[in-house]
Motif scaffolding. Structure first.
Motif, PDB file in Angstrom:
ATOM      1  N   THR A   1      11.154   2.704 -28.049  1.00  0.00           N
ATOM      2  CA  THR A   1       9.706   2.705 -28.274  1.00  0.00           C
ATOM      3  C   THR A   1       9.060   3.975 -27.730  1.00  0.00           C
ATOM      4  OG1 THR A   1       9.623   0.296 -28.198  1.00  0.00           O
ATOM      5  CG2 THR A   1       7.552   1.473 -27.815  1.00  0.00           C
ATOM      6  N   LEU A   2       9.452   4.367 -26.526  1.00  0.00           N
ATOM      7  CA  LEU A   2       8.909   5.589 -25.940  1.00  0.00           C
ATOM      8  C   LEU A   2       9.253   6.802 -26.797  1.00  0.00           C
ATOM      9  CD1 LEU A   2       9.781   4.980 -22.173  1.00  0.00           C
ATOM     10  CD2 LEU A   2       7.494   4.964 -23.182  1.00  0.00           C
ATOM     11  N   GLY A   3      10.492   6.828 -27.314  1.00  0.00           N
ATOM     12  CA  GLY A   3      10.908   7.933 -28.170  1.00  0.00           C
ATOM     13  C   GLY A   3      10.096   8.007 -29.459  1.00  0.00           C
ATOM     14  N   GLU A   4       9.843   6.844 -30.038  1.00  0.00           N
ATOM     15  CA  GLU A   4       9.021   6.810 -31.257  1.00  0.00           C
ATOM     16  C   GLU A   4       7.599   7.264 -30.967  1.00  0.00           C
ATOM     17  OE1 GLU A   4       9.495   2.759 -32.391  1.00  0.00           O
ATOM     18  OE2 GLU A   4      11.396   3.111 -33.464  1.00  0.00           O
ATOM     19  N   ASP A   5       7.087   6.940 -29.790  1.00  0.00           N
ATOM     20  CA  ASP A   5       5.724   7.335 -29.428  1.00  0.00           C
ATOM     21  C   ASP A   5       5.560   8.848 -29.357  1.00  0.00           C
ATOM     22  OD1 ASP A   5       4.974   4.696 -29.295  1.00  0.00           O
ATOM     23  OD2 ASP A   5       5.039   4.568 -27.104  1.00  0.00           O
ATOM     24  N   VAL A   6       6.611   9.539 -28.881  1.00  0.00           N
ATOM     25  CA  VAL A   6       6.495  11.000 -28.715  1.00  0.00           C
ATOM     26  C   VAL A   6       7.239  11.770 -29.805  1.00  0.00           C
ATOM     27  CG1 VAL A   6       6.142  10.861 -26.231  1.00  0.00           C
ATOM     28  CG2 VAL A   6       8.477  11.036 -27.121  1.00  0.00           C
ATOM     29  N   GLY A   7       7.938  11.053 -30.680  1.00  0.00           N
ATOM     30  CA  GLY A   7       8.613  11.722 -31.782  1.00  0.00           C
ATOM     31  C   GLY A   7       9.923  12.384 -31.415  1.00  0.00           C
ATOM     32  N   PHE A   8      10.570  11.913 -30.347  1.00  0.00           N
ATOM     33  CA  PHE A   8      11.861  12.443 -29.919  1.00  0.00           C
ATOM     34  C   PHE A   8      12.825  11.287 -29.670  1.00  0.00           C
ATOM     35  CE2 PHE A   8       9.240  16.071 -29.067  1.00  0.00           C
ATOM     36  CZ  PHE A   8      10.068  17.188 -29.080  1.00  0.00           C
ATOM     37  N   GLN A   9      14.125  11.536 -29.884  1.00  0.00           N
ATOM     38  CA  GLN A   9      15.134  10.550 -29.515  1.00  0.00           C
ATOM     39  C   GLN A   9      15.473  10.776 -28.047  1.00  0.00           C
ATOM     40  OE1 GLN A   9      18.557  10.362 -32.070  1.00  0.00           O
ATOM     41  NE2 GLN A   9      19.568   8.784 -30.874  1.00  0.00           N
ATOM     42  N   LEU A  10      15.127   9.828 -27.212  1.00  0.00           N
ATOM     43  CA  LEU A  10      15.308   9.977 -25.774  1.00  0.00           C
ATOM     44  C   LEU A  10      16.683   9.469 -25.358  1.00  0.00           C
ATOM     45  CD1 LEU A  10      11.812   8.711 -24.562  1.00  0.00           C
ATOM     46  CD2 LEU A  10      12.514  11.053 -25.110  1.00  0.00           C
ATOM     47  N   PRO A  11      17.480  10.305 -24.686  1.00  0.00           N
ATOM     48  CA  PRO A  11      18.817   9.868 -24.267  1.00  0.00           C
ATOM     49  C   PRO A  11      18.771   9.015 -23.003  1.00  0.00           C
ATOM     50  CG  PRO A  11      18.441  12.117 -23.552  1.00  0.00           C
ATOM     51  CD  PRO A  11      17.222  11.718 -24.347  1.00  0.00           C
ATOM     52  N   SER A  12      19.752   8.141 -22.866  1.00  0.00           N
ATOM     53  CA  SER A  12      19.929   7.384 -21.631  1.00  0.00           C
ATOM     54  C   SER A  12      20.723   8.252 -20.663  1.00  0.00           C
ATOM     55  CB  SER A  12      20.669   6.080 -21.911  1.00  0.00           C
ATOM     56  OG  SER A  12      20.894   5.355 -20.724  1.00  0.00           O
ATOM     57  N   GLY A  13      20.585   7.997 -19.370  1.00  0.00           N
ATOM     58  CA  GLY A  13      21.309   8.768 -18.374  1.00  0.00           C
ATOM     59  C   GLY A  13      20.480   9.933 -17.842  1.00  0.00           C
ATOM     60  N   ALA A  14      21.149  10.826 -17.126  1.00  0.00           N
ATOM     61  CA  ALA A  14      20.444  11.961 -16.510  1.00  0.00           C
ATOM     62  C   ALA A  14      21.268  13.231 -16.627  1.00  0.00           C
ATOM     63  CB  ALA A  14      20.139  11.650 -15.050  1.00  0.00           C
ATOM     64  N   SER A  15      21.869  13.440 -17.792  1.00  0.00           N
ATOM     65  CA  SER A  15      22.751  14.586 -18.013  1.00  0.00           C
ATOM     66  C   SER A  15      21.965  15.803 -18.496  1.00  0.00           C
ATOM     67  CB  SER A  15      23.809  14.211 -19.049  1.00  0.00           C
ATOM     68  OG  SER A  15      23.201  14.008 -20.323  1.00  0.00           O
ATOM     69  N   ALA A  16      22.707  16.855 -18.846  1.00  0.00           N
ATOM     70  CA  ALA A  16      22.093  18.078 -19.374  1.00  0.00           C
ATOM     71  C   ALA A  16      21.347  17.807 -20.683  1.00  0.00           C
ATOM     72  CB  ALA A  16      23.169  19.140 -19.595  1.00  0.00           C
ATOM     73  N   LYS A  17      21.793  16.783 -21.420  1.00  0.00           N
ATOM     74  CA  LYS A  17      21.086  16.418 -22.655  1.00  0.00           C
ATOM     75  C   LYS A  17      19.660  15.981 -22.350  1.00  0.00           C
ATOM     76  CE  LYS A  17      21.632  13.587 -26.824  1.00  0.00           C
ATOM     77  NZ  LYS A  17      22.481  12.572 -27.511  1.00  0.00           N
ATOM     78  N   SER A  18      19.493  15.260 -21.240  1.00  0.00           N
ATOM     79  CA  SER A  18      18.146  14.848 -20.819  1.00  0.00           C
ATOM     80  C   SER A  18      17.302  16.052 -20.438  1.00  0.00           C
ATOM     81  CB  SER A  18      18.235  13.872 -19.632  1.00  0.00           C
ATOM     82  OG  SER A  18      18.891  12.680 -19.997  1.00  0.00           O
ATOM     83  N   ASP A  19      17.923  17.035 -19.772  1.00  0.00           N
ATOM     84  CA  ASP A  19      17.206  18.258 -19.406  1.00  0.00           C
ATOM     85  C   ASP A  19      16.673  18.957 -20.655  1.00  0.00           C
ATOM     86  OD1 ASP A  19      18.150  17.668 -16.888  1.00  0.00           O
ATOM     87  OD2 ASP A  19      19.738  19.172 -16.936  1.00  0.00           O
ATOM     88  N   LYS A  20      17.518  19.035 -21.678  1.00  0.00           N
ATOM     89  CA  LYS A  20      17.142  19.740 -22.906  1.00  0.00           C
ATOM     90  C   LYS A  20      15.987  19.045 -23.624  1.00  0.00           C
ATOM     91  CE  LYS A  20      19.035  21.530 -27.250  1.00  0.00           C
ATOM     92  NZ  LYS A  20      20.266  21.660 -28.089  1.00  0.00           N
ATOM     93  N   VAL A  21      16.098  17.715 -23.768  1.00  0.00           N
ATOM     94  CA  VAL A  21      15.032  16.969 -24.438  1.00  0.00           C
ATOM     95  C   VAL A  21      13.735  17.059 -23.635  1.00  0.00           C
ATOM     96  CG1 VAL A  21      14.274  14.681 -25.186  1.00  0.00           C
ATOM     97  CG2 VAL A  21      16.631  15.407 -25.599  1.00  0.00           C
ATOM     98  N   ALA A  22      13.846  17.002 -22.314  1.00  0.00           N
ATOM     99  CA  ALA A  22      12.668  17.096 -21.459  1.00  0.00           C
ATOM    100  C   ALA A  22      11.978  18.449 -21.612  1.00  0.00           C
ATOM    101  CB  ALA A  22      13.057  16.866 -20.003  1.00  0.00           C
ATOM    102  N   SER A  23      12.772  19.524 -21.723  1.00  0.00           N
ATOM    103  CA  SER A  23      12.176  20.854 -21.910  1.00  0.00           C
ATOM    104  C   SER A  23      11.474  20.960 -23.259  1.00  0.00           C
ATOM    105  CB  SER A  23      13.250  21.947 -21.786  1.00  0.00           C
ATOM    106  OG  SER A  23      14.163  21.909 -22.877  1.00  0.00           O
ATOM    107  N   GLN A  24      12.040  20.281 -24.282  1.00  0.00           N
ATOM    108  CA  GLN A  24      11.402  20.268 -25.609  1.00  0.00           C
ATOM    109  C   GLN A  24      10.087  19.491 -25.570  1.00  0.00           C
ATOM    110  OE1 GLN A  24      14.665  18.564 -27.818  1.00  0.00           O
ATOM    111  NE2 GLN A  24      15.565  20.560 -28.305  1.00  0.00           N
ATOM    112  N   LEU A  25      10.069  18.404 -24.813  1.00  0.00           N
ATOM    113  CA  LEU A  25       8.833  17.637 -24.660  1.00  0.00           C
ATOM    114  C   LEU A  25       7.778  18.452 -23.921  1.00  0.00           C
ATOM    115  CD1 LEU A  25      10.149  14.057 -23.769  1.00  0.00           C
ATOM    116  CD2 LEU A  25       8.605  14.623 -25.651  1.00  0.00           C
ATOM    117  N   LEU A  26       8.203  19.168 -22.901  1.00  0.00           N
ATOM    118  CA  LEU A  26       7.268  20.028 -22.163  1.00  0.00           C
ATOM    119  C   LEU A  26       6.658  21.085 -23.082  1.00  0.00           C
ATOM    120  CD1 LEU A  26       9.079  20.671 -18.751  1.00  0.00           C
ATOM    121  CD2 LEU A  26       6.886  19.521 -19.090  1.00  0.00           C
TER     122      LEU A  26
END
Length: 304
Positions: A251-276
């Protein structure tokens, strides 16, 4: 390169994570829940409870963390889910604690002896041993059949209460949620012979934090390591909580238009930078747990 392997409890790993939080690094392995580099060694904690320390300084880091090598346990010695046919139980578990994106889900479930056959017929087990597809398939059946209390702390609310100078830290907020879930379930009139929490901290720490809560559970509570793999009531809670966490993440991913990954890996860093880049810090405050090191890593990526 030296490699040391340890099989540790969830509480022990959580204590190590807290000690090494300042040295956290990214890791792309989906089964690695936490990674750090310190004293010329790499520290990796896995979802299975295994901890691996590698590098020239592996032994030094292990000594610093007061870890002693122990032989891996045979799978044949592992306990099956315990089903005491004469006693009813409330069991609690949480999901989302180790994920940067998504909220924190805590569930308390009440399982009676007469529920055991139904639960076994569904293949109820520790949620870490089940696929997300199976979890999402059987969670609605459990929610309908098993009395439970589910609580979801959204990332937005989480960031308002967890962090430096705020009401809670990462442990005390879980204590508050577990306590509240049990309290509300008991308020519904269930009567359990035992209450078991899948231990995420020491009993002493739990008592220290729970004593500050307005709603107090007077019945005795047991904190047990790996309880989600030992008790059907805790396993049910782990499944419902996992399904709730996954739904919230979607739901959160749909709200912001991104597929949000589970966990706290480098993939999360990348998606977070795109959201920023797209929406600024408000988007992370809405979707993620800001006190994680991923926030600083995402900001660094954005500056490159």
């Amino acid at each position: 390169m030296n490699t040391l392997v340890f099989q540790l409890s969830k509480t022990a790993i959580q204590n190590l994570v807290e000690q090494l939080s300042a040295y956290q690094t990214s890791n792309n392995n989906p089964y690695v829940t936490f990674a750090a580099k310190h004293k010329n060694a790499t520290f990796l904690a896995y979802t299975s409870g295994k901890v691996v320390i590698q590098g020239k300084g592996a032994q030094d880091l292990a000594n610093n963390l007061k870890l002693e090598a122990n032989p891996p346990k045979s799978t044949s010695s592992q306990n099956a889910l315990k089903t005491d046919h004469n006693r009813s139980m409330i069991g609690t578990d949480e999901v989302g604690n180790g994920s940067y994106f998504g909220g924190l889900a805590v569930v308390a479930s009440f399982v009676k002896p007469e529920d055991h056959n139904f639960l076994k017929s569904l293949g109820v087990d520790d949620s870490k041993k089940m696929t997300d597809q199976k979890i999402q398939a059987i969670a609605p059946l459990l929610e309908e059949k098993i009395p439970h209390q589910a609580l979801l702390l959204s990332p937005q609310k989480y960031n308002q209460v967890v962090g430096k100078g705020l009401k809670h830290n990462a442990v005390s907020v879980k204590v508050a949620l577990h306590n509240q879930a049990i309290f509300l379930l008991l308020q519904k009139g269930v009567q359990a012979d035992n209450i078991v929490i899948d231990a995420f901290t020491s009993p002493r720490n739990y008592q220290k934090y729970v004593s500050k809560e307005n709603n107090q559970v007077t019945q005795a509570i047991t904190l047990e390591e790996k309880a989600e793999g030992n008790y059907l009531a805790v396993a049910v809670s782990s499944i419902i909580a996992r399904a709730m966490f996954l739904e919230n993440l979607k739901t959160l991913g749909e709200d912001v238009g991104f597929q949000l990954p589970s966990g706290a890996s480098a993939k999360s860093d990348k998606v977070a930078s795109q959201l920023l880049a797209a929406y600024g810090m408000e988007s992370l405050a809405y979707t993620a747990k800001l006190h994680f090191a991923n926030t600083q890593k995402a900001q660094a990526l954005l500056k490159k």
